[in-house]
Design an enzyme around this catalytic site. Structure first.
Site, PDB file in Angstrom:
ATOM      1  CG  MET A  51      -1.892  -1.204   1.175  1.00  0.00           C
ATOM      2  SD  MET A  51      -3.438  -0.927   2.045  1.00  0.00           S
ATOM      3  CE  MET A  51      -2.866  -0.710   3.701  1.00  0.00           C
ATOM      4  N   GLY A  52       2.119   1.102  -0.484  1.00  0.00           N
ATOM      5  CA  GLY A  52       3.016   2.252  -0.574  1.00  0.00           C
ATOM      6  C   GLY A  52       3.585   2.635   0.780  1.00  0.00           C
ATOM      7  CB  ALA A  53       3.844   4.637   3.238  1.00  0.00           C
ATOM      8  CG  HIS A 106       8.637   0.213   5.902  1.00  0.00           C
ATOM      9  ND1 HIS A 106       8.896  -1.128   6.044  1.00  0.00           N
ATOM     10  CD2 HIS A 106       7.301   0.350   6.069  1.00  0.00           C
ATOM     11  CE1 HIS A 106       7.779  -1.764   6.313  1.00  0.00           C
ATOM     12  NE2 HIS A 106       6.783  -0.893   6.323  1.00  0.00           N
ATOM     13  N   GLY A 140      11.173  -2.869   5.449  1.00  0.00           N
ATOM     14  CA  GLY A 140      10.420  -4.134   5.507  1.00  0.00           C
ATOM     15  C   GLY A 140       9.987  -4.518   4.094  1.00  0.00           C
ATOM     16  CG  HIS A 141       7.073  -2.195   1.989  1.00  0.00           C
ATOM     17  ND1 HIS A 141       6.934  -1.068   2.757  1.00  0.00           N
ATOM     18  CD2 HIS A 141       5.853  -2.785   1.965  1.00  0.00           C
ATOM     19  CE1 HIS A 141       5.681  -0.971   3.175  1.00  0.00           C
ATOM     20  NE2 HIS A 141       5.008  -2.006   2.718  1.00  0.00           N
ATOM     21  CD  GLN A 193      -6.126  -3.515   2.993  1.00  0.00           C
ATOM     22  OE1 GLN A 193      -6.043  -3.968   1.863  1.00  0.00           O
ATOM     23  NE2 GLN A 193      -5.156  -3.659   3.890  1.00  0.00           N
ATOM     24  N   GLY A 239       4.723 -10.104   4.380  1.00  0.00           N
ATOM     25  CA  GLY A 239       5.540 -10.004   5.597  1.00  0.00           C
ATOM     26  C   GLY A 239       4.867 -10.693   6.773  1.00  0.00           C
ATOM     27  CD  GLN A 276      -2.123  -8.606   4.718  1.00  0.00           C
ATOM     28  OE1 GLN A 276      -2.984  -7.751   4.712  1.00  0.00           O
ATOM     29  NE2 GLN A 276      -0.860  -8.344   4.401  1.00  0.00           N
TER      30      GLN A 276
HETATM   31  O1  PAF Z   1      -0.213  -5.681   3.774  1.00  0.00           O
HETATM   32  C1  PAF Z   1      -0.607  -4.775   3.014  1.00  0.00           C
HETATM   33  O2  PAF Z   1       0.098  -3.800   2.748  1.00  0.00           O
HETATM   34  C2  PAF Z   1      -2.007  -4.877   2.421  1.00  0.00           C
HETATM   35  O3  PAF Z   1      -2.898  -5.450   3.301  1.00  0.00           O
HETATM   36  C3  PAF Z   1      -2.022  -5.584   1.055  1.00  0.00           C
HETATM   37  C4  PAF Z   1      -1.618  -7.043   1.182  1.00  0.00           C
HETATM   38  C5  PAF Z   1      -1.110  -4.868   0.090  1.00  0.00           C
HETATM   39  C6  PAF Z   1      -3.447  -5.554   0.481  1.00  0.00           C
HETATM   40  O4  PAF Z   1      -3.900  -4.250   0.319  1.00  0.00           O
END
Ligand code: PAF
Length: 280
Positions: free
Chosen positions: A30-32, A34, A36-37, A61, A147, A153
């Site tokens: 979802m952008g932003a 860091h 971790g991504h 969500q 992650g 999730q």
């Molecule tokens: O973990 C997230 O950033 C969100 O829940 C995801 C998996 C991108 C779905 O919008």
């Protein structure tokens, strides 16, 4: 790196890529972004010939409209980082592209979505399932990277893959922490300097709980964690649960045959933080 905004564009480009025999790794975000991504993307880079990162703040969500409004958005910085990480395709659609009409689909994720995040964020996981299936249907990756910080999730996405019969491997990637132990999260930038300074109390408590595990039953350990947060008035503990790693059922006794996870959600000022620890 190609930046694409429509489903048609990305589907067409990936069609050619697939014809060349390339495998595709997807990192949904979802952008932003860091570190971790960045760790998910590096892992995807190692394991796939083609790496796609999606950047989309998914409205369905968010149970709280204020939370959606305040969700951090840093598109320019994100694109720069994605270039540095040698991503092949960035899929960055607008809301109308992903939801041309309201998504009425209901996913039966019970009982996984009835506990913890699911209890406090009504319909959150149905929204996650809506966007994840749209991304999987559009991109059709061989592997998708999630992650472990969002542990529930991750378990639910694995269940979704079974439910929908997707031929996609879900790759779980470890939590990346700041040097003081705070789990990296896009929400951390919303902490005030004072809140940021005390935020590592959350992970420190989880690490201590892991050390104390042999002295306590799971329910005693849960009470110990609750007690720690009662003493620190800046924090409002939403939940701490000790669950197994597949059914997310409360664990009553420690067992070497069951992987056990302590999952926590805490409010610090106006920011809601989650974290977890896999007990060993
Ligand atoms: O973990 C997230 O950033 C969100 O829940 C995801 C998996 C991108 C779905 O919008």
């Amino acid at each position: 790196m190609e930046i694409l905004e429509t489903k048609k564009e990305i589907t067409d480009r990936l069609h050619t890529v697939r014809l060349d025999g390339s495998d595709i790794g997807l990192v949904p975000t979802m952008g932003a972004l860091h570190n971790g991504h960045a760790s998910l993307i590096s892992r995807a880079r190692e394991e796939n010939q083609t790496v796609v990162v999606s950047v989309f703040v998914n409205p369905t969500q968010f149970n709280d409209p204020q939370d959606l409004l305040k969700y951090p958005r840093t598109p320019e910085r994100d694109i720069q980082l994605l270039g540095e990480l040698q991503v092949d395709f960035v899929f960055i659609p607008g809301e109308k592209e992903m939801y041309p009409e309201p998504d009425e689909r209901f996913f039966d994720l019970y009982p996984l979505d009835a506990v913890m995040e699911g209890k406090y964020r009504k319909n959150h996981f149905n929204g996650v399932a809506q966007i994840v299936t749209k991304l999987f249907d559009t991109i059709a990756p061989d592997r998708a990277y999630f992650g472990q910080k969002d542990f529930q999730q991750l378990v639910i996405v694995k269940r979704l893959v079974q439910l929908m019969g997707y031929n996609i491997s879900i790759v779980a990637c470890p939590i990346i922490r700041e040097p003081d132990g705070l789990a990296m999260s896009s929400r951390n930038i919303r902490l005030s300097p004072e809140e940021r300074q005390i935020a590592p109390f959350i992970s420190q408590t989880l690490f201590k709980a892991n050390k104390l595990k042999s002295n306590y039953s799971p329910s005693e350990l849960k009470q110990w964690v609750i007690g720690q947060f009662r003493k620190r008035k800046a924090f409002k503990l939403e939940y701490f649960e000790i669950v197994d790693d597949t059914e997310l059922k409360q664990v009553k006794e420690w067992s070497e045959h069951v992987i056990t996870v302590g999952c926590i959600a805490v409010h610090l000022g106006k920011v809601r933080l989650i974290d977890n620890i896999i007990f060993n």
